[in-house]
Scaffold this active site. Structure first.
Site, PDB file in Angstrom:
ATOM      1  N   LYS A  27       0.831  -1.210   0.000  1.00 39.33           N
ATOM      2  CA  LYS A  27       0.000   0.000   0.000  1.00 39.33           C
ATOM      3  C   LYS A  27       0.866   1.261   0.000  1.00 39.33           C
ATOM      4  CE  LYS A  27      -2.846   0.627   3.660  1.00 39.33           C
ATOM      5  NZ  LYS A  27      -2.694   1.906   4.390  1.00 39.33           N
ATOM      6  N   ARG A  32       2.936   5.984  -3.230  1.00 40.58           N
ATOM      7  CA  ARG A  32       4.077   6.813  -3.633  1.00 40.58           C
ATOM      8  C   ARG A  32       4.355   6.697  -5.124  1.00 40.58           C
ATOM      9  NH1 ARG A  32       4.303   5.677   1.672  1.00 40.58           N
ATOM     10  NH2 ARG A  32       5.624   6.879   3.087  1.00 40.58           N
ATOM     11  N   GLY A 100      -4.872   7.737   5.461  1.00 39.87           N
ATOM     12  CA  GLY A 100      -3.978   8.714   6.094  1.00 39.87           C
ATOM     13  C   GLY A 100      -2.788   9.031   5.212  1.00 39.87           C
ATOM     14  N   ARG A 128      -8.341  11.940  12.593  1.00 38.37           N
ATOM     15  CA  ARG A 128      -6.911  11.669  12.768  1.00 38.37           C
ATOM     16  C   ARG A 128      -6.086  12.956  12.729  1.00 38.37           C
ATOM     17  NH1 ARG A 128      -5.218   6.683   9.243  1.00 38.37           N
ATOM     18  NH2 ARG A 128      -3.372   6.894  10.573  1.00 38.37           N
ATOM     19  N   SER A 172       7.281   9.174  12.093  1.00 41.64           N
ATOM     20  CA  SER A 172       6.186   9.028  11.132  1.00 41.64           C
ATOM     21  C   SER A 172       6.715   9.156   9.706  1.00 41.64           C
ATOM     22  CB  SER A 172       5.117  10.100  11.371  1.00 41.64           C
ATOM     23  OG  SER A 172       4.268  10.176  10.241  1.00 41.64           O
ATOM     24  N   GLN A 174       4.840   9.115   7.191  1.00 41.25           N
ATOM     25  CA  GLN A 174       3.918   9.977   6.447  1.00 41.25           C
ATOM     26  C   GLN A 174       4.338  11.434   6.569  1.00 41.25           C
ATOM     27  OE1 GLN A 174      -0.003   8.989   7.837  1.00 41.25           O
ATOM     28  NE2 GLN A 174      -0.011   7.004   6.800  1.00 41.25           N
ATOM     29  N   ASP A 320       2.290  -1.216  11.873  1.00 41.13           N
ATOM     30  CA  ASP A 320       0.980  -1.659  11.368  1.00 41.13           C
ATOM     31  C   ASP A 320       0.648  -3.107  11.754  1.00 41.13           C
ATOM     32  OD1 ASP A 320       0.483   0.801  10.228  1.00 41.13           O
ATOM     33  OD2 ASP A 320       1.346   0.247   8.292  1.00 41.13           O
ATOM     34  N   LYS A 347      -4.287   5.574  14.853  1.00 43.06           N
ATOM     35  CA  LYS A 347      -4.371   4.901  13.548  1.00 43.06           C
ATOM     36  C   LYS A 347      -5.835   4.909  13.096  1.00 43.06           C
ATOM     37  CE  LYS A 347      -0.016   4.097  13.089  1.00 43.06           C
ATOM     38  NZ  LYS A 347       0.727   4.822  12.050  1.00 43.06           N
ATOM     39  N   ARG A 392      -7.287  -3.458   9.655  1.00 37.60           N
ATOM     40  CA  ARG A 392      -6.317  -4.396  10.250  1.00 37.60           C
ATOM     41  C   ARG A 392      -6.865  -5.048  11.518  1.00 37.60           C
ATOM     42  NH1 ARG A 392      -2.312  -3.504   6.717  1.00 37.60           N
ATOM     43  NH2 ARG A 392      -1.642  -1.363   6.332  1.00 37.60           N
TER      44      ARG A 392
HETATM   45  C1  S3P Z   1       2.677   4.789   6.302  1.00 37.38           C
HETATM   46  C2  S3P Z   1       3.260   5.144   7.494  1.00 37.38           C
HETATM   47  C3  S3P Z   1       2.727   4.723   8.802  1.00 37.38           C
HETATM   48  C4  S3P Z   1       1.800   3.532   8.663  1.00 37.38           C
HETATM   49  C5  S3P Z   1       0.807   3.707   7.558  1.00 37.38           C
HETATM   50  C6  S3P Z   1       1.512   3.902   6.223  1.00 37.38           C
HETATM   51  C7  S3P Z   1       3.258   5.306   5.050  1.00 37.38           C
HETATM   52  O1  S3P Z   1       1.999   5.807   9.360  1.00 37.38           O
HETATM   53  O2  S3P Z   1       1.139   3.297   9.882  1.00 37.38           O
HETATM   54  O3  S3P Z   1      -0.040   2.569   7.462  1.00 37.38           O
HETATM   55  O4  S3P Z   1       2.873   4.828   3.962  1.00 37.38           O
HETATM   56  O5  S3P Z   1       4.119   6.188   5.130  1.00 37.38           O
HETATM   57  P1  S3P Z   1       2.700   6.959  10.270  1.00 37.38           P
HETATM   58  O6  S3P Z   1       3.568   7.768   9.402  1.00 37.38           O
HETATM   59  O7  S3P Z   1       1.531   7.739  10.809  1.00 37.38           O
HETATM   60  O8  S3P Z   1       3.453   6.210  11.321  1.00 37.38           O
END
Ligand code: S3P
Length: 437
Positions: A27, A32, A100, A128, A172, A174, A320, A347, A392
Site C-alpha cells: 500500500k 508513492r 492517512g 486523525r 512518522s 507519512q 501496522d 491509527k 487491520r
Molecule cells: C505509512 C506510514 C505509517 C503507517 C501507515 C503507512 C506510510 O503511518 O502506519 O499505514 O505509507 O508512510 P505513520 O507515518 O503515521 O506512522
C-alpha cells in the site's frame, strides 16, 4: 436506524494452513508510485499496484488534477506524468477516504502548487491528527487551514516554500514523506531527522525517479526544485498483508505456508524479529532485489509461542502489525508486554483500545496502558468483537477465530478493501473458515 448494511464475518476454526499465497501489492509503495509518476516527466508503468480503496483514492486525486492514468490490468497502472509544475487545479474537493497516507502526503505535495485544493476524508480519517504535517509545512511557508488540526484541510496555492531543517517529534514516515514532497518545491535543502528510523520508501523512490538526495536510517536531505524522470516501478507484496497469514500459520497446528515475493525492507519487518523471539518458525528464502526493494518468499510453519517484552527498538518497524501481534500474544503462553507504541492510538482506530476490548470479549485478560498493553496469553473463547471500521483490526480478529473455541463474530469489515481486497477468498483458500455474518 440506518439502512446501510455493514457486512461482518464469522471466523471459526478451519483447516491447518497450506499452500503458496500471493498477497496484494504494498500500500505505501503503491501510493508513492502514483504520486511520483504523476509529477515526473514521461510515462511510468507500475506493476503490482494495490487496487485497494486507499490507493484508488490517491489515483483518483491525481486524475482530478489532470493526470492521465490507464489501468490495462487490475495490478498495472500507466501514469502519464505531467512534470513537477504540470498539475491542474481540481474542480472539486479531493476525497482521501480512509487513507492517512493519501491525505498527509498530498498535503505536502499541494503546499507547493500554484492552485488551491481541499482534502477531505471519511469519518475515521476526519478524526486523525493532521497538525503533525501542518506545523512543519507552515514553517516552510505553506498556507493550510484546518479546524483543530483535523480534516478537511484547505491548502492555498501560490505560497513560496523555503526549506527547513526539522526534527520530527514523532516517528512518522507519512510526515517525513509530506516534507520531502514539499521540499521538492522549496528553495534550498530540506533536512529531516527522525526519533526512530521509519520506512524509507519515499527516499528510495525519489531516487529511482532521478532525484538527488541523501538518506540514511533516521535522516533524509533533499535539494529543492529538482525534476523527476519517469521510471517503471515493481511493487512488492505487502508485508503488512502477509502478516495475517504469518501469524495464522504460526498459531494453527499443522500449518506450513509460503508467502511469495513479499517486501522485506527492514523498516517494515519488525514483526519477524518479534515473532522469532516468541518462538516462531519463519524462514526467508529466495531473496532478490528486483527494483530497489528486496523481496523474498516467507515460509512459515506452526510453532508454539511464548510471551515476551516487545523490544522498543522494533516498534516503528512493525507499527501496522500490532493488531495481529495482540492476537499472537493472546495465544502465547505467559505475558506479552507492549510499550512505546502510543502512535497506535491515532491509527484507523485507537488500536490499543479496539484490540484490548476485542480480546477481552474473547476471554483474554489485557491490561491497557497509555502507550501499549500487557496481554495475558490464554484460551480464546468465541464471541463478538467490533472492528470499529479498522481494516487491520478486522483481519486480526479473523486470525483469532482460527484458534478460538467457538466462532468469532466480527462487525464492520467493509474497510478491509482499503488495503486487502480479496482477503476472504485468499484466507479461505489457505484454510480459514470465514463466513459472511
Ligand atoms: C505509512 C506510514 C505509517 C503507517 C501507515 C503507512 C506510510 O503511518 O502506519 O499505514 O505509507 O508512510 P505513520 O507515518 O503515521 O506512522
Amino acid at each position: 436506524m440506518s439502512n446501510h448494511q455493514v457486512p461482518g464475518w464469522i471466523s471459526a476454526r478451519g483447516r491447518s494452513l497450506h499452500g503458496s499465497l500471493v498477497v496484494p501489492g504494498d500500500k505505501s509503495i503503491s501510493h508513492r508510485a502514483i504520486m511520483l509518476a504523476a509529477i515526473a516527466d514521461g510515462v511510468s508503468r507500475i506493476d503490482g499496484f494495490l487496487e485497494g480503496a486507499d490507493t484508488l483514492a490517491t489515483a483518483a486525486a491525481f486524475a482530478a488534477m489532470g493526470v492521465r492514468i490507464e489501468a490495462p490490468d487490475s495490478a498495472v497502472r500507466i501514469v502519464h506524468g505531467v512534470g513537477v509544475d504540470g498539475l491542474q487545479r481540481p474542480v472539486a474537493e479531493l476525497e482521501c477516504g480512509n487513507a492517512g497516507t493519501a491525505m498527509r502526503l498530498l498535503t505536502g505535495l499541494l503546499a507547493g502548487q500554484s492552485f488551491d485544493a481541499t482534502l477531505v476524508g471519511d469519518a475515521s480519517l476526519s478524526r486523525r491528527p493532521m497538525q503533525r504535517v501542518i506545523d512543519p509545512l507552515r514553517a516552510m511557508g505553506a498556507r493550510i487551514q484546518s479546524d483543530h488540526g483535523l480534516p478537511p484541510l484547505r491548502i492555498t496555492g501560490g505560497a513560496s516554500l523555503e526549506a527547513i531543517d526539522y526534527v520530527l517529534p514523532v516517528a512518522s514516515a507519512q510526515v517525513k514523506s509530506a516534507l520531502l514532497l514539499a521540499g521538492l518545491y522549496a528553495n534550498g535543502e530540506t533536512r529531516i531527522r527522525e526519533p526512530q528510523p521509519t520506512r524509507d520508501y519515499s527516499e528510495r523512490m525519489l531516487q529511482a525517479f532521478g532525484a538527488q538526495l541523501d538518506f540514511a536510517p533516521g535522516h533524509a536531505q533533499l535539494r529543492g526544485r529538482q525534476r523527476l524522470r519517469a521510471t517503471n516501478v515493481s511493487v512488492p507484496a505487502d508485508f503488512s498483508s502477509a502478516a495475517f497469514f504469518i501469524v495464522a500459520a504460526t498459531l494453527v497446528p499443522g500449518s506450513d505456508i509460503r508467502l511469495e515475493r513479499v517486501g522485506i525492507n527492514p523498516r517494515r519487518t519488525g514483526l519477524l524479529a518479534v515473532l522469532r523471539l516468541m518462538g516462531a518458525d519463519i524462514r526467508v528464502e529466495n531473496t532478490i532485489v528486483p527494483g530497489g526493494e528486496a523481496v523474498a518468499d516467507l515460509v512459515v510453519r506452526h510453532a508454539p509461542l511464548r510471551g515476551i517484552d516487545v523490544p522498543a527498538v522494533h516498534v516503528a518497524d512493525m507499527i501496522d502489525e500490532f493488531p495481529v501481534l495482540f492476537v499472537a500474544a493472546a495465544c502465547a503462553t505467559g505475558q506479552t508486554r507492549i510499550t512505546g507504541a502510543s502512535e497506535l492510538r491515532v491509527k484507523e482506530s485507537d488500536r490499543i483500545a479496539t484490540m484490548s476490548a476485542g480480546l477481552r470479549a474473547l476471554g483474554i485478560r489485557v491490561d491497557e496502558s497509555d502507550d501499549g498493553a500487557t496481554i495475558h496469553g490464554g484460551r480464546l473463547r468465541g464471541g463478538t468483537v467490533d472492528s470499529h471500521g479498522d481494516h487491520r483490526v478486522a483481519m486480526a480478529f479473523a486470525v483469532a477465530g482460527q484458534c478460538a473455541d467457538d466462532g468469532v463474530q466480527i462487525g464492520d469489515v467493509a474497510n478491509v478493501a482499503t488495503s486487502f481486497p480479496g482477503f476472504e477468498a485468499l484466507a479461505m483458500r489457505a484454510g480459514f473458515s470465514l463466513q459472511p455474518a
